[in-house]
Design a protein around this motif. Structure first.
Motif, short mmCIF file in Angstrom:
data_model
loop_
_atom_site.label_atom_id
_atom_site.label_comp_id
_atom_site.label_asym_id
_atom_site.label_seq_id
_atom_site.Cartn_x
_atom_site.Cartn_y
_atom_site.Cartn_z
N GLU A 1 0.81 -1.21 0.00
CA GLU A 1 0.00 0.00 0.00
C GLU A 1 0.85 1.27 0.00
O GLU A 1 0.45 2.31 -0.54
N GLU A 2 2.04 1.20 0.60
CA GLU A 2 2.89 2.38 0.70
C GLU A 2 3.55 2.75 -0.63
O GLU A 2 4.18 3.80 -0.73
N ASN A 3 3.42 1.90 -1.62
CA ASN A 3 3.95 2.19 -2.95
C ASN A 3 2.89 2.77 -3.88
O ASN A 3 3.16 3.01 -5.06
N ILE A 4 1.70 2.99 -3.36
CA ILE A 4 0.60 3.56 -4.15
C ILE A 4 0.33 4.97 -3.65
O ILE A 4 -0.03 5.18 -2.50
N ILE A 5 0.55 5.95 -4.51
CA ILE A 5 0.36 7.36 -4.17
C ILE A 5 -0.97 7.82 -4.75
O ILE A 5 -1.20 7.72 -5.97
N ILE A 6 -1.85 8.33 -3.89
CA ILE A 6 -3.12 8.87 -4.37
C ILE A 6 -2.95 10.37 -4.62
O ILE A 6 -2.57 11.12 -3.72
N SER A 7 -3.20 10.78 -5.84
CA SER A 7 -3.05 12.19 -6.22
C SER A 7 -4.32 12.95 -5.88
O SER A 7 -5.37 12.71 -6.48
N LEU A 8 -4.21 13.87 -4.94
CA LEU A 8 -5.37 14.66 -4.55
C LEU A 8 -5.49 15.87 -5.48
O LEU A 8 -5.26 17.01 -5.09
N ASP A 9 -5.86 15.60 -6.72
CA ASP A 9 -5.99 16.66 -7.72
C ASP A 9 -7.39 17.26 -7.64
O ASP A 9 -8.22 17.14 -8.56
N VAL A 10 -7.64 17.91 -6.50
CA VAL A 10 -8.92 18.58 -6.24
C VAL A 10 -8.61 20.00 -5.77
O VAL A 10 -7.46 20.35 -5.54
N SER A 11 -9.67 20.79 -5.57
CA SER A 11 -9.45 22.22 -5.32
C SER A 11 -9.78 22.69 -3.91
O SER A 11 -9.48 23.83 -3.57
N THR A 12 -10.39 21.83 -3.09
CA THR A 12 -10.77 22.28 -1.76
C THR A 12 -10.38 21.26 -0.70
O THR A 12 -10.22 20.07 -0.98
N GLU A 13 -10.22 21.77 0.53
CA GLU A 13 -9.93 20.88 1.65
C GLU A 13 -11.05 19.87 1.85
O GLU A 13 -10.79 18.71 2.18
N ASP A 14 -12.28 20.31 1.66
CA ASP A 14 -13.41 19.40 1.86
C ASP A 14 -13.35 18.23 0.88
O ASP A 14 -13.61 17.08 1.27
N GLU A 15 -13.02 18.50 -0.38
CA GLU A 15 -12.90 17.42 -1.35
C GLU A 15 -11.77 16.47 -0.98
O GLU A 15 -11.91 15.26 -1.04
N ALA A 16 -10.63 17.05 -0.61
CA ALA A 16 -9.49 16.22 -0.23
C ALA A 16 -9.80 15.39 1.00
O ALA A 16 -9.51 14.19 1.06
N ARG A 17 -10.40 16.03 1.99
CA ARG A 17 -10.75 15.35 3.24
C ARG A 17 -11.71 14.20 2.98
O ARG A 17 -11.57 13.10 3.55
N LYS A 18 -12.68 14.43 2.12
CA LYS A 18 -13.65 13.39 1.80
C LYS A 18 -12.97 12.18 1.17
O LYS A 18 -13.26 11.03 1.53
N ILE A 19 -12.02 12.43 0.27
CA ILE A 19 -11.34 11.33 -0.42
C ILE A 19 -10.54 10.49 0.57
O ILE A 19 -10.66 9.26 0.61
N PHE A 20 -9.67 11.14 1.39
CA PHE A 20 -8.82 10.31 2.23
C PHE A 20 -9.58 9.65 3.37
O PHE A 20 -9.18 8.62 3.88
#
Length: 231
Positions: free
Chosen positions: A4-23
């Motif tokens: 899992e540590e070799n997989i980087i999720i790119s948070l290509d979003v524009s707001t903290e709320d969007e990023a927070r929701k994803i992670f």
């Protein structure tokens, strides 16, 4: 074998709320997240601290390309924010790369990664700016420059990863963007591949963005990637 540590999720979003929701939706399995120009410009460094507080590592993808002193100052700032990886544009040359590596020395957990050629560019695009070599040739040249400078890794597509394994130090990371799942529609990235093929080609890490960030169920997509890799 990757984990899992070799997989980087790119948070290509524009707001903290969007990023927070994803992670939060992806959950505990995902350990490493990319914060790029879009999210950092929108939210500032607060999102880095929020990810760190949630137990995540941050890959700061700034593609730094400035005079050596400015690059060194930016790398130092990234280290003070607890960033684990930061990108510097290899087109900047040896002095810039060396300045970044030197600036990272007080932060032993932080890795300097040299960006070679972004995955949207093709041979014709390089010729438009006066670069007569092919993308493959340019990636190898820049990766070798990163090796000389002492960088900890490079960012290059899976199409060049197999070549780079023979050209740079064996302990250097090869971070591969342009990852798509089987059956997905094409994007603005042209040198793309699947997670499994990227690792088979020699990648040490993969970056996956829209497949997860645009999904109705980001966790299910992350689990699908893990299953494809046998993680």
């Amino acid at each position: 074998m990757p984990n899992e540590e070799n997989i980087i999720i790119s948070l290509d979003v524009s707001t903290e709320d969007e990023a927070r929701k994803i992670f939060r939706l992806v959950g505990e399995r995902a350990k490493l997240y990319k914060v790029g120009l879009q999210l950092l410009t929108s939210c500032g460094p607060a999102i880095i601290h929020e990810l760190s507080a949630a137990g995540k590592d941050v890959f700061l993808d700034l593609k730094l390309f400035e005079i050596p002193n400015s690059v060194a100052s930016a790398v130092k700032a990234a280290g003070l924010h607890g960033v684990k990886m930061v990108t510097v544009h290899a087109f900047g040359g040896l002095d810039i790369l060396r300045a970044a590596v030197k600036a990272a020395e007080p932060f032993p957990d932080m890795k300097i990664l040299a960006l070679t050629v972004v995955t949207s560019l093709q041979d014709a695009d390089l010729k438009q700016v006066g670069v007569q070599s092919s993308v493959d040739e340019q990636v190898v040249r820049l990766a070798e420059l990163a090796d000389i400078a002492g960088c900890h890794g490079v960012v290059a597509s899976a199409h060049e990863a197999k070549i780079l394994k023979k050209k740079i130090r064996p302990d250097m990371f090869i971070i591969t963007p342009g990852i798509q799942l089987e059956g997905e529609e094409s994007t603005d990235q042209t040198r793309v591949t699947t997670p499994r093929k990227a690792f088979e080609a020699g990648a040490t890490h993969i970056m996956i963005g829209r497949s997860i960030t645009k999904a109705d169920d980001p966790r299910a997509v992350f689990d699908r990637v893990c299953a494809e890799l046998g993680v």
